[in-house]
Design a protein around this motif. Sequence first.
Motif, PDB file in Angstrom:
ATOM      1  N   VAL A  46      38.577 -13.586  25.948  1.00 49.55           N
ATOM      2  CA  VAL A  46      38.355 -12.136  25.934  1.00 49.55           C
ATOM      3  C   VAL A  46      38.739 -11.623  27.313  1.00 49.55           C
ATOM      4  O   VAL A  46      39.009 -12.404  28.217  1.00 49.55           O
ATOM      5  CB  VAL A  46      36.888 -11.769  25.575  1.00 49.55           C
ATOM      6  N   TYR A  47      38.737 -10.344  27.492  1.00 50.17           N
ATOM      7  CA  TYR A  47      39.172  -9.743  28.748  1.00 50.17           C
ATOM      8  C   TYR A  47      38.431 -10.354  29.937  1.00 50.17           C
ATOM      9  O   TYR A  47      37.218 -10.188  30.067  1.00 50.17           O
ATOM     10  CB  TYR A  47      38.962  -8.238  28.700  1.00 50.17           C
ATOM     11  N   ARG A  48      39.169 -11.103  30.755  1.00 53.64           N
ATOM     12  CA  ARG A  48      38.669 -11.732  31.986  1.00 53.64           C
ATOM     13  C   ARG A  48      37.519 -12.710  31.789  1.00 53.64           C
ATOM     14  O   ARG A  48      36.777 -13.020  32.726  1.00 53.64           O
ATOM     15  CB  ARG A  48      38.278 -10.677  33.005  1.00 53.64           C
ATOM     16  N   GLN A  49      37.338 -13.187  30.572  1.00 51.60           N
ATOM     17  CA  GLN A  49      36.275 -14.149  30.278  1.00 51.60           C
ATOM     18  C   GLN A  49      36.753 -15.100  29.191  1.00 51.60           C
ATOM     19  O   GLN A  49      37.735 -14.838  28.500  1.00 51.60           O
ATOM     20  CB  GLN A  49      35.013 -13.449  29.768  1.00 51.60           C
ATOM     21  N   THR A  50      36.001 -16.182  29.037  1.00 48.05           N
ATOM     22  CA  THR A  50      36.183 -17.083  27.906  1.00 48.05           C
ATOM     23  C   THR A  50      34.832 -17.237  27.231  1.00 48.05           C
ATOM     24  O   THR A  50      33.830 -17.481  27.904  1.00 48.05           O
ATOM     25  CB  THR A  50      36.701 -18.460  28.364  1.00 48.05           C
ATOM     26  N   LEU A  51      34.807 -17.070  25.921  1.00 50.00           N
ATOM     27  CA  LEU A  51      33.584 -17.276  25.159  1.00 50.00           C
ATOM     28  C   LEU A  51      33.556 -18.699  24.634  1.00 50.00           C
ATOM     29  O   LEU A  51      34.550 -19.189  24.094  1.00 50.00           O
ATOM     30  CB  LEU A  51      33.516 -16.329  23.965  1.00 50.00           C
ATOM     31  N   PHE A  52      32.433 -19.345  24.806  1.00 47.08           N
ATOM     32  CA  PHE A  52      32.159 -20.623  24.167  1.00 47.08           C
ATOM     33  C   PHE A  52      30.999 -20.352  23.218  1.00 47.08           C
ATOM     34  O   PHE A  52      30.020 -19.708  23.598  1.00 47.08           O
ATOM     35  CB  PHE A  52      31.730 -21.674  25.194  1.00 47.08           C
ATOM     36  N   PHE A  53      31.091 -20.839  21.988  1.00 43.98           N
ATOM     37  CA  PHE A  53      30.008 -20.582  21.042  1.00 43.98           C
ATOM     38  C   PHE A  53      29.927 -21.718  20.036  1.00 43.98           C
ATOM     39  O   PHE A  53      30.922 -22.379  19.743  1.00 43.98           O
ATOM     40  CB  PHE A  53      30.196 -19.235  20.340  1.00 43.98           C
TER      41      PHE A  53
END
Length: 65
Positions: free
Chosen positions: A27-34
Amino acid sequence: MRYEFRITGLVSEPLSHAFPELDTAPVYRQTLFFGTVTDEAHLYGLLSRFRDLGLRVEEMRRLPD
């Protein structure tokens, strides 16, 4: 229990393989881990792994089941 972790910056694909039990999404300037976290020990283990790899957790939240 399902959790989401928001990590600062975009995490490379090889580095994301250190978390095979979690899915990822940039995502914008981030990485989601789920994904599913089995218990408290697993949760703290994930947080330690993020830290040990130099990844900054900006936000962590439990997702609805």
